[in-house]
Design a protein around this motif. Sequence first.
Motif, PDB file in Angstrom:
ATOM      1  N   ILE A  34       0.853  -1.202   0.000  1.00 30.21           N
ATOM      2  CA  ILE A  34       0.000   0.000   0.000  1.00 30.21           C
ATOM      3  C   ILE A  34       0.887   1.250   0.000  1.00 30.21           C
ATOM      4  N   LEU A  35       1.959   1.210   0.808  1.00 30.72           N
ATOM      5  CA  LEU A  35       2.874   2.363   0.870  1.00 30.72           C
ATOM      6  C   LEU A  35       3.614   2.555  -0.449  1.00 30.72           C
ATOM      7  N   ARG A  36       4.075   1.453  -1.041  1.00 32.29           N
ATOM      8  CA  ARG A  36       4.819   1.590  -2.309  1.00 32.29           C
ATOM      9  C   ARG A  36       3.896   2.121  -3.408  1.00 32.29           C
ATOM     10  N   GLY A  56      14.594   2.470   4.723  1.00 29.76           N
ATOM     11  CA  GLY A  56      14.324   1.370   5.652  1.00 29.76           C
ATOM     12  C   GLY A  56      13.838   1.829   7.013  1.00 29.76           C
ATOM     13  N   LEU A  57      13.304   3.059   7.073  1.00 34.68           N
ATOM     14  CA  LEU A  57      12.792   3.562   8.360  1.00 34.68           C
ATOM     15  C   LEU A  57      11.282   3.393   8.408  1.00 34.68           C
ATOM     16  N   LEU A  58      10.740   3.329   9.614  1.00 29.07           N
ATOM     17  CA  LEU A  58       9.291   3.205   9.708  1.00 29.07           C
ATOM     18  C   LEU A  58       8.618   4.523   9.378  1.00 29.07           C
ATOM     19  N   VAL A  59       7.520   4.436   8.653  1.00 27.39           N
ATOM     20  CA  VAL A  59       6.682   5.605   8.390  1.00 27.39           C
ATOM     21  C   VAL A  59       6.031   5.988   9.721  1.00 27.39           C
ATOM     22  N   PRO A  60       5.941   7.291  10.046  1.00 29.90           N
ATOM     23  CA  PRO A  60       5.374   7.684  11.350  1.00 29.90           C
ATOM     24  C   PRO A  60       3.966   7.111  11.574  1.00 29.90           C
ATOM     25  N   ASP A  82      -0.733  -7.793   6.866  1.00 37.64           N
ATOM     26  CA  ASP A  82       0.661  -8.188   6.665  1.00 37.64           C
ATOM     27  C   ASP A  82       1.509  -6.911   6.731  1.00 37.64           C
ATOM     28  N   GLY A  83       2.260  -6.746   7.821  1.00 36.40           N
ATOM     29  CA  GLY A  83       3.124  -5.561   7.947  1.00 36.40           C
ATOM     30  C   GLY A  83       2.519  -4.439   8.769  1.00 36.40           C
ATOM     31  N   PHE A  84       1.280  -4.562   9.115  1.00 31.09           N
ATOM     32  CA  PHE A  84       0.588  -3.598   9.970  1.00 31.09           C
ATOM     33  C   PHE A  84      -0.234  -4.385  10.980  1.00 31.09           C
ATOM     34  N   PRO A  85      -0.105  -4.129  12.270  1.00 32.04           N
ATOM     35  CA  PRO A  85       0.682  -3.079  12.906  1.00 32.04           C
ATOM     36  C   PRO A  85       2.151  -3.489  13.047  1.00 32.04           C
ATOM     37  N   PRO A  89       1.977   1.669  19.379  1.00 29.62           N
ATOM     38  CA  PRO A  89       0.850   2.589  19.151  1.00 29.62           C
ATOM     39  C   PRO A  89      -0.033   2.157  17.977  1.00 29.62           C
ATOM     40  N   GLN A  90       0.554   1.626  16.910  1.00 31.38           N
ATOM     41  CA  GLN A  90      -0.272   1.156  15.782  1.00 31.38           C
ATOM     42  C   GLN A  90      -1.178   0.013  16.238  1.00 31.38           C
ATOM     43  N   ALA A  91      -0.615  -0.900  17.051  1.00 29.89           N
ATOM     44  CA  ALA A  91      -1.407  -2.052  17.507  1.00 29.89           C
ATOM     45  C   ALA A  91      -2.549  -1.592  18.406  1.00 29.89           C
ATOM     46  N   ILE A 157      14.570  -5.752  -8.511  1.00 33.81           N
ATOM     47  CA  ILE A 157      14.940  -5.874  -7.097  1.00 33.81           C
ATOM     48  C   ILE A 157      14.361  -4.632  -6.424  1.00 33.81           C
ATOM     49  N   ARG A 158      13.627  -4.839  -5.345  1.00 35.22           N
ATOM     50  CA  ARG A 158      13.027  -3.695  -4.664  1.00 35.22           C
ATOM     51  C   ARG A 158      14.116  -2.774  -4.144  1.00 35.22           C
ATOM     52  N   GLU A 159      13.873  -1.469  -4.271  1.00 28.47           N
ATOM     53  CA  GLU A 159      14.827  -0.453  -3.792  1.00 28.47           C
ATOM     54  C   GLU A 159      15.260  -0.740  -2.346  1.00 28.47           C
ATOM     55  N   ASP A 160      14.299  -1.134  -1.516  1.00 28.29           N
ATOM     56  CA  ASP A 160      14.638  -1.332  -0.099  1.00 28.29           C
ATOM     57  C   ASP A 160      15.107  -2.759   0.200  1.00 28.29           C
ATOM     58  N   ASP A 161      15.390  -3.558  -0.833  1.00 30.07           N
ATOM     59  CA  ASP A 161      16.031  -4.861  -0.630  1.00 30.07           C
ATOM     60  C   ASP A 161      17.543  -4.766  -0.817  1.00 30.07           C
ATOM     61  N   LYS A 168      19.181  -2.278   7.943  1.00 30.83           N
ATOM     62  CA  LYS A 168      18.485  -1.222   8.691  1.00 30.83           C
ATOM     63  C   LYS A 168      17.052  -1.672   9.024  1.00 30.83           C
ATOM     64  N   ARG A 169      16.389  -2.291   8.043  1.00 29.70           N
ATOM     65  CA  ARG A 169      14.997  -2.718   8.258  1.00 29.70           C
ATOM     66  C   ARG A 169      14.923  -3.777   9.356  1.00 29.70           C
ATOM     67  N   ILE A 170      15.884  -4.709   9.353  1.00 25.57           N
ATOM     68  CA  ILE A 170      15.854  -5.767  10.369  1.00 25.57           C
ATOM     69  C   ILE A 170      16.134  -5.177  11.757  1.00 25.57           C
TER      70      ILE A 170
HETATM   71  P1  AMP Z   1       7.515  -4.264   3.972  1.00 24.42           P
HETATM   72  O1  AMP Z   1       7.245  -4.509   2.528  1.00 24.42           O
HETATM   73  O2  AMP Z   1       6.395  -4.733   4.864  1.00 24.42           O
HETATM   74  O3  AMP Z   1       8.853  -4.760   4.438  1.00 24.42           O
HETATM   75  O4  AMP Z   1       7.552  -2.660   4.155  1.00 24.42           O
HETATM   76  C1  AMP Z   1       8.448  -1.860   3.438  1.00 24.42           C
HETATM   77  C2  AMP Z   1       8.663  -0.526   4.139  1.00 24.42           C
HETATM   78  O5  AMP Z   1       7.407   0.157   4.289  1.00 24.42           O
HETATM   79  C3  AMP Z   1       9.216  -0.627   5.554  1.00 24.42           C
HETATM   80  O6  AMP Z   1      10.626  -0.737   5.567  1.00 24.42           O
HETATM   81  C4  AMP Z   1       8.740   0.703   6.148  1.00 24.42           C
HETATM   82  O7  AMP Z   1       9.524   1.780   5.674  1.00 24.42           O
HETATM   83  C5  AMP Z   1       7.352   0.845   5.544  1.00 24.42           C
HETATM   84  N1  AMP Z   1       6.274   0.219   6.368  1.00 24.42           N
HETATM   85  C6  AMP Z   1       5.531  -0.899   6.063  1.00 24.42           C
HETATM   86  N2  AMP Z   1       4.625  -1.143   7.012  1.00 24.42           N
HETATM   87  C7  AMP Z   1       4.791  -0.178   7.957  1.00 24.42           C
HETATM   88  C8  AMP Z   1       4.148   0.088   9.207  1.00 24.42           C
HETATM   89  N3  AMP Z   1       3.157  -0.679   9.680  1.00 24.42           N
HETATM   90  N4  AMP Z   1       4.587   1.166   9.909  1.00 24.42           N
HETATM   91  C9  AMP Z   1       5.580   1.963   9.451  1.00 24.42           C
HETATM   92  N5  AMP Z   1       6.224   1.761   8.295  1.00 24.42           N
HETATM   93  C10 AMP Z   1       5.833   0.701   7.533  1.00 24.42           C
END
Ligand code: AMP
Length: 217
Positions: A34-36, A56-60, A82-85, A89-91, A157-161, A168-170
């Motif tokens: 959804i974010l991408r 690789g940072l969390l979106v606020p 999948d990926g949320f929360p 605070p999100q949970a 290849i995904r930019e964030d892979d 950083k993501r891990i």
């Molecule tokens: P993913 O594909 O689930 O690994 O997410 C890719 C990127 O999207 C993450 O590295 C974060 O930057 C962002 N992201 C995905 N889900 C969340 C979330 N629930 N809260 C904050 N950032 C998120």
Amino acid sequence: MRIALLGPPGSGKGTQAQRICEAFDLVHLASGDILRAEKASGSPLGNQIRDFIDNGLLVPDDLMVELMRQKILDLKKGFVLDGFPRTLPQAQTLNRMLFEADRPLMLVLNFVVNPKALSRRFEGRRVCPVCLSVYHIDSLPPQNPGICDLDGAKLIIREDDRPEVVQKRIATYQETMAPLIAYYAQLGNFKTVDTSSSIDDVTHAVLEKIRRHFEDE
Ligand code: AMP
């Protein structure tokens, strides 16, 4: 069924979520996809979240909740998140929102995976930029190398892979997940699955866990 998956990047949430949805006729809601998509749309919100995702940072949390709230509340049938929360605070916000809608989560599945298996998965992951299907050069190859089976697009290849972003993501995941896991463990309806083995073996274990959970209800 209303299920949420927790697990580090590369633990197989996306792949297994699709299979869970096929097995039980549920909707797959992946926050990363959804974010991408939002980022690619070039919307003001998309521009706000771009730097977080690419580094690789969390979106606020406030932006994240804004983006997910309506998508979740609009769902007419069962779902797999999948990926949320991804933060406490999100949970908590999700819990309140689903409780008010009289549709609480019924199961939280926590995916754990050993570090060696995790790095192998990132190195070979490829995605379709058009339909977002995910492949792996060893464990889930497309029929024609580098080409999406569904729409013929060239896989990327995904930019964030990229390795530095993956690290950083891990690290981010490990920092933020401990309180989230404790929160769900204490609420109940919480189960852990080891997802280090092959995709099919993991699917078998995951579907069994889900069936047993709902039989015991
Ligand atoms: P993913 O594909 O689930 O690994 O997410 C890719 C990127 O999207 C993450 O590295 C974060 O930057 C962002 N992201 C995905 N889900 C969340 C979330 N629930 N809260 C904050 N950032 C998120």
